[in-house]
Design an enzyme around this catalytic site. Structure first.
Site, PDB file in Angstrom:
ATOM      1  CE  LYS A  31       4.337   7.496   5.883  1.00 21.94           C
ATOM      2  NZ  LYS A  31       4.041   8.788   4.994  1.00 21.94           N
ATOM      3  CE  LYS A  57      -4.146   2.370   0.118  1.00 20.74           C
ATOM      4  NZ  LYS A  57      -3.697   2.770  -1.240  1.00 20.74           N
ATOM      5  CE  LYS A  60       4.585   7.421  -1.922  1.00 26.95           C
ATOM      6  NZ  LYS A  60       4.095   7.717  -1.372  1.00 26.95           N
ATOM      7  CB  SER A  89      -5.636   4.784   1.707  1.00 29.46           C
ATOM      8  OG  SER A  89      -5.471   6.218   0.930  1.00 29.46           O
ATOM      9  CD  GLN A 108       3.564   4.209   2.201  1.00 29.59           C
ATOM     10  OE1 GLN A 108       3.600   5.529   1.689  1.00 29.59           O
ATOM     11  NE2 GLN A 108       1.983   5.156   2.915  1.00 29.59           N
ATOM     12  N   GLY A 123      -2.163   8.544  -4.308  1.00 28.93           N
ATOM     13  CA  GLY A 123      -2.061   9.633  -4.454  1.00 28.93           C
ATOM     14  C   GLY A 123      -0.315   9.686  -3.645  1.00 28.93           C
ATOM     15  CG  ASP A 124       3.848  11.029  -2.994  1.00 27.82           C
ATOM     16  OD1 ASP A 124       3.160  10.793  -1.843  1.00 27.82           O
ATOM     17  OD2 ASP A 124       4.593  11.108  -3.399  1.00 27.82           O
TER      18      ASP A 124
HETATM   19  P1  NDP Z   1       0.856  17.935  -3.765  1.00 32.02           P
HETATM   20  O1  NDP Z   1       2.004  17.758  -5.246  1.00 32.02           O
HETATM   21  O2  NDP Z   1      -0.260  18.306  -4.311  1.00 32.02           O
HETATM   22  O3  NDP Z   1       1.528  19.237  -3.590  1.00 32.02           O
HETATM   23  C1  NDP Z   1       3.046  19.374  -3.891  1.00 32.02           C
HETATM   24  C2  NDP Z   1       3.618  20.240  -2.992  1.00 32.02           C
HETATM   25  O4  NDP Z   1       4.870  21.187  -3.039  1.00 32.02           O
HETATM   26  C3  NDP Z   1       3.362  21.532  -4.236  1.00 32.02           C
HETATM   27  O5  NDP Z   1       3.297  23.053  -3.734  1.00 32.02           O
HETATM   28  C4  NDP Z   1       4.617  22.021  -5.250  1.00 32.02           C
HETATM   29  O6  NDP Z   1       4.834  23.173  -5.529  1.00 32.02           O
HETATM   30  C5  NDP Z   1       5.611  21.761  -4.111  1.00 32.02           C
HETATM   31  N1  NDP Z   1       6.728  20.579  -4.244  1.00 32.02           N
HETATM   32  C6  NDP Z   1       6.813  19.921  -4.970  1.00 32.02           C
HETATM   33  N2  NDP Z   1       8.248  19.672  -5.258  1.00 32.02           N
HETATM   34  C7  NDP Z   1       9.039  20.696  -5.201  1.00 32.02           C
HETATM   35  C8  NDP Z   1      10.352  21.200  -4.615  1.00 32.02           C
HETATM   36  N3  NDP Z   1      11.362  20.515  -5.071  1.00 32.02           N
HETATM   37  N4  NDP Z   1      10.790  22.514  -4.256  1.00 32.02           N
HETATM   38  C9  NDP Z   1       9.455  23.329  -3.514  1.00 32.02           C
HETATM   39  N5  NDP Z   1       8.418  22.964  -3.651  1.00 32.02           N
HETATM   40  C10 NDP Z   1       8.495  21.574  -4.459  1.00 32.02           C
HETATM   41  O7  NDP Z   1       1.905  16.572  -3.585  1.00 32.02           O
HETATM   42  P2  NDP Z   1       0.824  16.340  -2.271  1.00 32.02           P
HETATM   43  O8  NDP Z   1       0.456  17.188  -1.412  1.00 32.02           O
HETATM   44  O9  NDP Z   1       0.182  15.086  -2.203  1.00 32.02           O
HETATM   45  O10 NDP Z   1       2.530  15.333  -1.429  1.00 32.02           O
HETATM   46  C11 NDP Z   1       2.991  16.482  -0.146  1.00 32.02           C
HETATM   47  C12 NDP Z   1       4.324  15.595   0.298  1.00 32.02           C
HETATM   48  O11 NDP Z   1       3.467  15.431   1.140  1.00 32.02           O
HETATM   49  C13 NDP Z   1       4.597  14.017  -0.579  1.00 32.02           C
HETATM   50  O12 NDP Z   1       6.875  14.329  -0.378  1.00 32.02           O
HETATM   51  C14 NDP Z   1       3.712  13.041  -0.372  1.00 32.02           C
HETATM   52  O13 NDP Z   1       5.238  11.803  -0.229  1.00 32.02           O
HETATM   53  C15 NDP Z   1       4.003  13.394   1.503  1.00 32.02           C
HETATM   54  N6  NDP Z   1       2.629  12.628   1.915  1.00 32.02           N
HETATM   55  C16 NDP Z   1       1.607  12.406   0.308  1.00 32.02           C
HETATM   56  C17 NDP Z   1       0.293  11.815   0.752  1.00 32.02           C
HETATM   57  C18 NDP Z   1      -0.643  12.507   0.303  1.00 32.02           C
HETATM   58  O14 NDP Z   1      -1.719  11.562   0.919  1.00 32.02           O
HETATM   59  N7  NDP Z   1      -1.585  13.179  -0.881  1.00 32.02           N
HETATM   60  C19 NDP Z   1       0.854  11.267   2.104  1.00 32.02           C
HETATM   61  C20 NDP Z   1       1.892  11.185   3.065  1.00 32.02           C
HETATM   62  C21 NDP Z   1       2.658  11.869   2.668  1.00 32.02           C
HETATM   63  P3  NDP Z   1       4.122  23.009  -7.503  1.00 32.02           P
HETATM   64  O15 NDP Z   1       2.995  23.500  -7.164  1.00 32.02           O
HETATM   65  O16 NDP Z   1       5.201  24.453  -7.709  1.00 32.02           O
HETATM   66  O17 NDP Z   1       5.139  22.144  -8.145  1.00 32.02           O
END
Ligand code: NDP
Length: 445
Positions: A114, A90, A126, A377, A111, A165-166
């Site tokens: 976690k 997962k 992943k 999830s 993961q 998603g991620d």
């Molecule tokens: P999104 O794609 O929705 O958002 C990512 C955000 O981070 C955007 O604002 C993006 O900016 C910014 N970003 C990405 N890369 C960079 C970078 N190199 N430098 C600065 N900003 C950056 O992703 P999520 O919110 O889903 O995921 C964010 C984090 O949370 C990740 O580490 C993910 O693995 C983790 N996570 C997510 C989960 C989920 O349910 N979605 C669950 C657990 C962890 P821009 O808009 O410019 O691309």
């Protein structure tokens, strides 16, 4: 590192050359295992460690697709099925140009622990692709997702591997992926993907869960110190899924979120981030944060520099890995930050974590603080299995209580192993022992 563990770590380095993010994630866990290296040598013997550090299966595949001008593109798809001792693999799918095997392996490895911490019956995996969704039309995103699923479908299933998603994969992408899976297999197998739309098998609160869960966890950390989020200044990096709902819940609990960011800079808004405007800019118009600052008189956009320069009580890094380095941590400490909880996966470098530890800043690693996403999830999978759908309030209460239980588990485990107050030790030891117990019971497989 405990001397008994060193050969295992050296072997991981040798077997996985050129994978720095994976090495970093393994090192972080191994550094936490010292308390059991003496008391439970059976856990840390190379026979267990070697299997825990070796994915059960790694799939790499070609993803050909055609853009709106008829030009053919080739991307690389990945799915790392790391550990299924506790349940089906997962973990999310990430679409971002930086994606490579090292990043997917680090995410899958994290993961595993976690998911163990959530107390739900789920293993760890992943996946993703180096596809860049930025600037692509809906039709291009759909064709890419269909091509990606045309290979992935044969490896996943509700009892085998359940992606979500991620970064770069939200509700739109999950919809296209699910549609293609259904078409190829001729099965309405809701439980094969999570993060689905509410009318076709999705769960209430799944969209909000990672951000909400991170804030619930931070609130538990504050409560353990007789404090709350009320009146706190909070900085949240990112402006995607996790960041958006972390901002929403932190403000609902009385904090003022004064800054957020994207990959082109950050905004400071002393009146508190206007969530409706932020969502319109990022989710609907898919624009940069400069548009937010242009339309909000109290906000300033900063293109250069670091969001961690903004003074705050609580920092929630919610963007991406290694976005908060030691120099940023030192600035946060100098400016009086008292708590850091990782909404993203591994956003703080090990050096930054050491700065927080030495300064007495309460620090929660992502595998504990952001586990609410995968936990919800798993709640979505439960609803799919029973063909049921639960109310928002009920599901949010379940999420809150899961985050409280994870917090308790971290605190109690850290204290039991002589590391009171260390959420890093608590999370790693609680997650590791649960997975190791199941692996020992299931024999050498
Ligand atoms: P999104 O794609 O929705 O958002 C990512 C955000 O981070 C955007 O604002 C993006 O900016 C910014 N970003 C990405 N890369 C960079 C970078 N190199 N430098 C600065 N900003 C950056 O992703 P999520 O919110 O889903 O995921 C964010 C984090 O949370 C990740 O580490 C993910 O693995 C983790 N996570 C997510 C989960 C989920 O349910 N979605 C669950 C657990 C962890 P821009 O808009 O410019 O691309």
């Amino acid at each position: 590192m405990h001397p008994a563990l060193r050969p295992s770590f050296e072997a991981v380095l040798q077997r996985n050359p050129g994978e720095p993010e994976f090495h970093q994630a393994v090192l972080e866990v191994m550094l936490s295992l010292a308390p059991i290296a003496d008391s439970r040598p059976d856990y840390t013997q190379w026979s267990i460690l070697s299997r825990i550090c070796e994915p059960e299966r790694q799939i790499i595949f070609r993803v050909p697709w055609t853009d709106d001008d008829g030009v053919v593109h080739i991307n690389r798809g990945f799915r790392v099925e790391f550990n299924s001792a506790l349940g089906p693999f997962k973990g999310g799918l990430r679409f971002h140009p930086s994606v490579n095997l090292s990043i997917i392996k680090f995410l899958a490895f994290e993961q595993v622990f976690k998911n163990a911490l959530t107390g739900m019956p789920i293993g760890g995996g992943k996946g993703g692709s180096d596809f860049d969704p930025k600037g692509r039309s809906d039709a291009e995103i759909m064709r890419f997702c269909q091509s990606f699923m045309t290979e992935l479908y044969r490896h996943i299933g509700e009892y085998t591997d359940v992606p979500a998603g991620d970064i770069g994969v939200g509700g739109r992408e999950i919809g296209y992926l699910f549609g293609q899976y259904k078409r190829i297999t001729n099965r309405y197998e809701s439980g094969v993907l999570t993060g689905k739309g509410l009318s076709w098998g999705g769960s209430q609160v799944r969209t909000e869960s990672t951000g909400y869960g991170t804030v619930f966890f931070a609130a538990e950390m504050l409560a353990a110190r007789d404090e709350s989020l009320e009146g706190k200044r909070v900085v949240v990096s990112g402006s995607g899924n996790v960041a958006t709902y972390a901002i929403e819940k932190a403000q609902a609990l009385g904090a003022t979120v004064v800054a957020c960011s994207d990959s082109a800079g950050y905004v400071v808004d002393e009146d508190g981030i206007d969530l409706a405007l932020l969502r319109d800019v990022k989710e609907v118009r898919r624009e940069r944060l400069t548009a937010y600052a242009d339309e909000r008189p109290s906000a300033t956009h900063v293109a250069d520099g670091s969001i961690w320069d903004v003074p705050c009580d609580v920092a929630l890094p919610c963007a991406t890995q290694n976005e908060l380095e030691a120099e940023h941590a030192r600035v946060l400490v100098k400016n009086g930050a008292r708590l850091v909880a990782e909404g993203a996966n591994m956003p703080c470098t090990p050096e930054a974590v050491a700065v927080f530890r030495d300064a007495g800043v309460a620090f929660a690693p992502g595998k504990a603080a952001n586990a609410g996403g995968v936990a919800t999830s798993a709640l979505e999978m439960q609803q799919n299995a029973s063909r049921d759908s639960w109310a928002f309030g009920y599901t949010e209460d379940r999420l809150r209580s899961i985050m409280r239980d994870i917090h308790t588990s971290c605190v109690e485990t850290a204290a039991r192993y002589g590391e009171p107050g260390s959420y890093v030790m608590g999370a790693n030891l609680a997650g590791y022992t649960k997975v190791a117990d199941a692996m020992v019971a299931q024999g050498v497989i």
